[in-house]
Design an enzyme around this catalytic site. Structure first.
Site, PDB file in Angstrom:
ATOM      1  N   GLN A   1      -4.421  -1.612   9.455  1.00  6.39           N
ATOM      2  CA  GLN A   1      -4.377  -2.997   9.037  1.00  6.39           C
ATOM      3  C   GLN A   1      -4.842  -4.054   9.943  1.00  6.39           C
ATOM      4  OE1 GLN A   1      -3.331  -3.496   5.599  1.00  6.39           O
ATOM      5  NE2 GLN A   1      -3.933  -5.865   6.406  1.00  6.39           N
TER       6      GLN A   1
ATOM      7  N   ASP B   1     -11.538   2.434   4.027  1.00  7.13           N
ATOM      8  CA  ASP B   1     -11.689   1.124   4.123  1.00  7.13           C
ATOM      9  C   ASP B   1     -13.241   0.491   4.052  1.00  7.13           C
ATOM     10  OD1 ASP B   1      -9.542  -0.586   3.786  1.00  7.13           O
ATOM     11  OD2 ASP B   1      -9.035  -0.725   6.087  1.00  7.13           O
TER      12      ASP B   1
ATOM     13  N   LYS C   1       0.761  -1.122  -0.087  1.00  6.65           N
ATOM     14  CA  LYS C   1      -0.017   0.020   0.049  1.00  6.65           C
ATOM     15  C   LYS C   1       0.983   1.119   0.032  1.00  6.65           C
ATOM     16  CE  LYS C   1      -3.714  -2.369   2.132  1.00  6.65           C
ATOM     17  NZ  LYS C   1      -4.392  -2.807   3.347  1.00  6.65           N
TER      18      LYS C   1
END
Ligand code: NDP
Length: 292
Positions: free
Chosen positions: A95, A118, A51
């Site tokens: 994460q 997200d 990422k």
């Protein structure tokens, strides 16, 4: 049989993101993404690394916070608050999975929904369910929907079966496929570990999405001739012949299933690259909405 090339589609999406980022930077500020990782799970480290690399390649403002495994809930929430207040940050991602002592859902609830790229915050989940276009949608199912559209698969009226009911993949996937409009309007069934006769349910599918986390579980008995099969699974299996000692396989037994399909995604190179591409697109959206 059409091999759906997620890498190629993701490459086109990322090229567009790069152009957008350049324009937004010229207008006053680059899109900013903060990635937070707690502990040192090797798979998470790999995802976070890729990422960050993608952000740099696209000209984003990229911030990475790697916190030790003994970070407390309070410290993590403190960092999220700080990032919520940081004017240069448009997207915040924590994460998954964090270490067991962290209440992940509580951390996600602390993320400003306007920076929740997200799409895991309850506000965004509700908006998706309500078909509110301002929702941030979780990147993996969003990527699957885009892959279907880019591959010319008509979802309207199709029988879609989604195997898996997680909040990260299965549930939002089912909501996307069943909502009104392009890439939606399918008749959706959600299957899971308690589904009776999974193979028979899957064989109804014109579009079968496997998001299970069980290597090669979906075999030819689960697939009707001419179906489109999307394999979300990423599973490590031991492979002494590979220098890493493992290789990645999907939830679908590709070699046996592919000959039956109209179209299928490979693993790797299918859904995986789309997930990162959608994260970048969501960050561009967040930047546009927040302004300079
Ligand atoms: P979860 O473990 O959260 O969910 C798995 C789902 O599969 C559950 O709903 C579970 O049912 C169901 N399931 C498990 N075993 C069976 C079975 N024998 N028969 C039918 N259903 C079953 O996983 P995720 O949704 O987070 O991830 C799924 C897969 O996708 C994983 O391989 C993961 O690595 C991968 N993934 C890939 C991404 C990408 O970028 N390509 C991103 C995110 C995930 P129940 O609810 O009853 O337990």
């Amino acid at each position: 049989m059409q091999l759906i090339d997620g890498k190629a589609v993701a490459g086109r999406v990322l090229a567009q993101c790069k152009d957008d980022a350049m324009r937004l930077t010229a207008e006053g500020r680059a899109p900013g993404l903060a990635v937070v990782m707690v502990g040192d799970d090797p798979a998470s480290r790999a995802y976070v690394g890729s990422k960050e690399r993608t952000c740099v390649q696209l000209g984003f403002h990229s911030v990475k916070h790697e916190l030790p495994a003994d970070t407390t809930q309070q410290q993590l929430v403190g960092l999220v608050r700080q990032l919520n207040d940081d004017p240069e940050i448009d997207g915040i991602l924590v994460q998954s999975p964090p270490p067991a002592h962290i209440d992940e859902a509580a951390v996600v609830r602390m993320i400003d929904p306007a920076k929740d790229v997200d799409g895991f915050h309850p506000d965004n989940v509700a908006k998706l369910a309500m078909e509110d276009d301002s929702a941030f949608v979780p990147c993996t199912p969003l990527g699957v929907q885009r892959l279907l559209q880019e591959s010319g698969v008509d979802t309207a009226g199709a029988e879609a079966v989604v195997v898996g009911r997680s909040m990260i993949v299965g549930k939002p996937m089912a909501l996307l496929l069943s909502r009104r409009g392009p890439g939606g309007d399918a008749t959706v069934t959600i299957a899971h570990s308690r589904t009776r006769d999974l193979a028979a349910v899957c064989r109804r599918a014109d579009i079968l999405v496997a998001a299970i986390g069980r290597p090669r579980m979906i075999g030819p008995d689960h697939v009707k001739d001419g179906a489109v099969v999307i394999d979300v699974g990423i599973n490590r299996i031991e492979d002494a012949g590979d220098k890493r000692g493992y290789r990645l396989v999907g939830d679908v037994d590709f070699d046996l299933v592919a000959p039956r399909c109209r179209a299928i995604t490979p693993v790797p190179g299918g859904v995986g690259p789309m997930t990162i591409a959608m994260l970048m697109e969501n960050t561009i959206r967040a930047r546009r909405r927040r302004g300079v």
